[in-house]
Design a protein around this motif. Structure first.
Motif, PDB file in Angstrom:
ATOM      1  N   ILE A  51      32.511  50.629  62.678  1.00 58.50           N
ATOM      2  CA  ILE A  51      31.431  50.796  62.730  1.00 58.50           C
ATOM      3  C   ILE A  51      31.131  50.386  64.064  1.00 58.50           C
ATOM      4  CG2 ILE A  51      29.182  49.522  62.160  1.00 58.50           C
ATOM      5  CD1 ILE A  51      30.240  51.237  59.315  1.00 58.50           C
ATOM      6  N   THR A  52      31.483  50.412  64.597  1.00 61.20           N
ATOM      7  CA  THR A  52      31.134  49.612  66.214  1.00 61.20           C
ATOM      8  C   THR A  52      29.443  49.861  66.244  1.00 61.20           C
ATOM      9  OG1 THR A  52      31.241  51.984  67.753  1.00 61.20           O
ATOM     10  CG2 THR A  52      33.153  50.946  67.147  1.00 61.20           C
ATOM     11  N   HIS A  53      29.492  48.871  67.900  1.00 68.92           N
ATOM     12  CA  HIS A  53      28.266  49.030  68.980  1.00 68.92           C
ATOM     13  C   HIS A  53      28.719  48.082  70.077  1.00 68.92           C
ATOM     14  CE1 HIS A  53      24.361  48.519  70.263  1.00 68.92           C
ATOM     15  NE2 HIS A  53      23.318  48.998  68.803  1.00 68.92           N
ATOM     16  N   PRO A  54      28.101  49.598  71.376  1.00 71.80           N
ATOM     17  CA  PRO A  54      28.887  49.260  72.294  1.00 71.80           C
ATOM     18  C   PRO A  54      27.909  47.220  72.885  1.00 71.80           C
ATOM     19  CG  PRO A  54      26.712  51.099  72.135  1.00 71.80           C
ATOM     20  CD  PRO A  54      27.494  50.100  70.891  1.00 71.80           C
ATOM     21  N   ASP A  55      26.800  46.806  72.415  1.00 74.52           N
ATOM     22  CA  ASP A  55      26.059  45.912  73.117  1.00 74.52           C
ATOM     23  C   ASP A  55      26.885  44.758  72.063  1.00 74.52           C
ATOM     24  OD1 ASP A  55      24.728  43.701  72.615  1.00 74.52           O
ATOM     25  OD2 ASP A  55      22.389  44.967  73.509  1.00 74.52           O
ATOM     26  N   PRO A  56      27.876  43.916  72.546  1.00 78.60           N
ATOM     27  CA  PRO A  56      27.727  43.080  70.998  1.00 78.60           C
ATOM     28  C   PRO A  56      26.135  41.377  70.558  1.00 78.60           C
ATOM     29  CG  PRO A  56      28.652  42.683  73.722  1.00 78.60           C
ATOM     30  CD  PRO A  56      27.700  43.427  73.578  1.00 78.60           C
ATOM     31  N   ALA A  57      25.502  41.684  71.309  1.00 84.46           N
ATOM     32  CA  ALA A  57      24.577  40.729  71.116  1.00 84.46           C
ATOM     33  C   ALA A  57      23.619  41.508  69.495  1.00 84.46           C
ATOM     34  CB  ALA A  57      23.650  41.051  71.738  1.00 84.46           C
ATOM     35  N   VAL A  58      23.737  42.914  69.657  1.00 85.70           N
ATOM     36  CA  VAL A  58      22.716  44.054  68.844  1.00 85.70           C
ATOM     37  C   VAL A  58      24.155  43.464  67.836  1.00 85.70           C
ATOM     38  CG1 VAL A  58      22.280  45.834  68.182  1.00 85.70           C
ATOM     39  CG2 VAL A  58      21.793  44.598  70.323  1.00 85.70           C
ATOM     40  N   PHE A  59      24.863  43.804  67.764  1.00 87.28           N
ATOM     41  CA  PHE A  59      25.961  43.875  66.757  1.00 87.28           C
ATOM     42  C   PHE A  59      26.140  42.304  66.491  1.00 87.28           C
ATOM     43  CE2 PHE A  59      30.400  43.240  65.153  1.00 87.28           C
ATOM     44  CZ  PHE A  59      31.112  44.062  64.628  1.00 87.28           C
ATOM     45  N   GLU A  60      26.219  41.440  66.625  1.00 91.93           N
ATOM     46  CA  GLU A  60      26.154  39.963  66.651  1.00 91.93           C
ATOM     47  C   GLU A  60      24.336  39.785  65.871  1.00 91.93           C
ATOM     48  OE1 GLU A  60      25.370  35.678  68.488  1.00 91.93           O
ATOM     49  OE2 GLU A  60      27.526  36.729  69.000  1.00 91.93           O
ATOM     50  N   ALA A  61      23.814  39.850  66.322  1.00 98.91           N
ATOM     51  CA  ALA A  61      21.984  39.726  65.351  1.00 98.91           C
ATOM     52  C   ALA A  61      22.395  40.553  64.071  1.00 98.91           C
ATOM     53  CB  ALA A  61      21.365  40.443  66.286  1.00 98.91           C
ATOM     54  N   TYR A  62      22.824  41.713  63.661  1.00 98.20           N
ATOM     55  CA  TYR A  62      23.096  42.020  61.726  1.00 98.20           C
ATOM     56  C   TYR A  62      23.893  41.277  61.091  1.00 98.20           C
ATOM     57  CZ  TYR A  62      21.063  46.072  62.896  1.00 98.20           C
ATOM     58  OH  TYR A  62      19.870  47.437  62.639  1.00 98.20           O
ATOM     59  N   GLY A  63      24.557  39.733  62.395  1.00 97.37           N
ATOM     60  CA  GLY A  63      25.544  39.225  61.378  1.00 97.37           C
ATOM     61  C   GLY A  63      26.917  38.986  61.259  1.00 97.37           C
ATOM     62  N   PHE A  64      27.505  40.445  61.663  1.00 90.46           N
ATOM     63  CA  PHE A  64      28.668  41.653  61.851  1.00 90.46           C
ATOM     64  C   PHE A  64      29.891  40.507  62.899  1.00 90.46           C
ATOM     65  CE2 PHE A  64      26.483  45.599  61.463  1.00 90.46           C
ATOM     66  CZ  PHE A  64      26.836  45.163  59.897  1.00 90.46           C
ATOM     67  N   ILE A  65      31.136  39.945  62.051  1.00 89.66           N
ATOM     68  CA  ILE A  65      32.633  39.642  63.171  1.00 89.66           C
ATOM     69  C   ILE A  65      33.095  40.405  63.660  1.00 89.66           C
ATOM     70  CG2 ILE A  65      33.604  38.207  62.739  1.00 89.66           C
ATOM     71  CD1 ILE A  65      31.623  36.453  60.842  1.00 89.66           C
ATOM     72  N   SER A  66      33.654  40.633  64.892  1.00 88.46           N
ATOM     73  CA  SER A  66      33.975  41.233  65.575  1.00 88.46           C
ATOM     74  C   SER A  66      35.387  41.180  65.448  1.00 88.46           C
ATOM     75  CB  SER A  66      33.589  41.675  66.941  1.00 88.46           C
ATOM     76  OG  SER A  66      34.443  42.119  67.491  1.00 88.46           O
ATOM     77  N   GLU A  67      35.871  42.317  64.983  1.00 86.74           N
ATOM     78  CA  GLU A  67      37.335  42.239  65.180  1.00 86.74           C
ATOM     79  C   GLU A  67      38.068  42.880  65.924  1.00 86.74           C
ATOM     80  OE1 GLU A  67      38.389  45.017  61.712  1.00 86.74           O
ATOM     81  OE2 GLU A  67      37.074  44.168  60.054  1.00 86.74           O
ATOM     82  N   GLU A  68      37.675  42.403  67.106  1.00 86.16           N
ATOM     83  CA  GLU A  68      38.892  42.454  68.307  1.00 86.16           C
ATOM     84  C   GLU A  68      39.504  41.949  68.504  1.00 86.16           C
ATOM     85  OE1 GLU A  68      35.865  45.438  71.756  1.00 86.16           O
ATOM     86  OE2 GLU A  68      34.907  42.936  70.773  1.00 86.16           O
ATOM     87  N   THR A  69      40.242  41.509  69.245  1.00 92.76           N
ATOM     88  CA  THR A  69      41.217  40.440  69.025  1.00 92.76           C
ATOM     89  C   THR A  69      40.725  39.811  69.913  1.00 92.76           C
ATOM     90  OG1 THR A  69      42.123  41.855  71.410  1.00 92.76           O
ATOM     91  CG2 THR A  69      43.625  41.985  69.420  1.00 92.76           C
ATOM     92  N   PRO A  70      41.023  38.191  70.437  1.00 95.44           N
ATOM     93  CA  PRO A  70      40.374  37.375  70.783  1.00 95.44           C
ATOM     94  C   PRO A  70      39.842  37.265  71.876  1.00 95.44           C
ATOM     95  CG  PRO A  70      41.271  36.630  69.147  1.00 95.44           C
ATOM     96  CD  PRO A  70      41.538  37.690  68.924  1.00 95.44           C
ATOM     97  N   VAL A  71      40.821  38.048  72.917  1.00 91.35           N
ATOM     98  CA  VAL A  71      40.890  38.515  74.178  1.00 91.35           C
ATOM     99  C   VAL A  71      40.098  39.277  74.781  1.00 91.35           C
ATOM    100  CG1 VAL A  71      42.107  39.205  76.214  1.00 91.35           C
ATOM    101  CG2 VAL A  71      43.384  37.319  74.852  1.00 91.35           C
ATOM    102  N   ARG A  72      39.649  40.577  74.049  1.00 91.70           N
ATOM    103  CA  ARG A  72      38.679  41.703  73.811  1.00 91.70           C
ATOM    104  C   ARG A  72      37.443  41.219  73.922  1.00 91.70           C
ATOM    105  NH1 ARG A  72      40.045  46.138  75.680  1.00 91.70           N
ATOM    106  NH2 ARG A  72      38.428  46.810  75.180  1.00 91.70           N
ATOM    107  N   GLN A  73      37.034  39.639  73.283  1.00 88.55           N
ATOM    108  CA  GLN A  73      35.944  39.007  73.325  1.00 88.55           C
ATOM    109  C   GLN A  73      35.465  38.490  73.225  1.00 88.55           C
ATOM    110  OE1 GLN A  73      35.331  37.739  68.921  1.00 88.55           O
ATOM    111  NE2 GLN A  73      37.234  38.941  68.344  1.00 88.55           N
ATOM    112  N   LEU A  74      36.023  37.956  74.608  1.00 84.74           N
ATOM    113  CA  LEU A  74      36.152  37.194  75.750  1.00 84.74           C
ATOM    114  C   LEU A  74      34.768  37.801  76.753  1.00 84.74           C
ATOM    115  CD1 LEU A  74      39.309  35.035  76.832  1.00 84.74           C
ATOM    116  CD2 LEU A  74      37.443  34.183  75.706  1.00 84.74           C
ATOM    117  N   THR A  75      34.200  37.420  77.644  1.00 87.28           N
ATOM    118  CA  THR A  75      33.200  37.243  77.801  1.00 87.28           C
ATOM    119  C   THR A  75      33.574  37.221  79.663  1.00 87.28           C
ATOM    120  OG1 THR A  75      30.938  36.318  77.079  1.00 87.28           O
ATOM    121  CG2 THR A  75      30.603  37.694  79.697  1.00 87.28           C
ATOM    122  N   LEU A  76      33.507  38.485  80.211  1.00 89.11           N
ATOM    123  CA  LEU A  76      34.453  38.059  81.634  1.00 89.11           C
ATOM    124  C   LEU A  76      33.911  37.615  82.499  1.00 89.11           C
ATOM    125  CD1 LEU A  76      36.103  42.248  81.700  1.00 89.11           C
ATOM    126  CD2 LEU A  76      37.125  39.790  80.877  1.00 89.11           C
TER     127      LEU A  76
END
Length: 91
Positions: A51-76
């Motif tokens: 289950i994906t969402h292109p906007d990390p803020a919306v994803f986080e607002a639901y309380g989900f924790i991304s399974e992306e690798t830590p490198v991919r989770q960093l804000t560039l």
């Protein structure tokens, strides 16, 4: 893109009646419809459903924790100087 893997192993495991099971499925369905309306998507992968969402803020607002690798989770970094509060090397 933020994601988590969908693995349903106990949605109704604690239900004591068919009515309770039905209510749990209805609650889950309502949440999934809401998530669909807000832009969440289901991706089918060999390793399972994501289950994906292109906007990390919306994803986080639901309380989900991304399974992306830590490198991919960093804000560039945008190329501008970061604020001193977030830059430990700043004077």
């Amino acid at each position: 893109m933020a994601y988590f893997t969908w693995k349903e192993t106990g949605l109704t495991a604690d239900c004591s009646s068919l009515a309770a099971m039905a209510a749990r499925f209805e609650e889950a369905a309502a949440l999934m419809r809401q998530m669909d309306q807000e832009g969440f998507r289901l991706e089918l992968r060999a390793a399972g459903q994501r289950i994906t969402h292109p906007d990390p803020a919306v994803f986080e607002a639901y309380g989900f924790i991304s399974e992306e690798t830590p490198v991919r989770q960093l804000t560039l970094w945008s190329g501008e100087d970061p604020p001193a509060a977030t830059n430990p090397m700043a004077p």
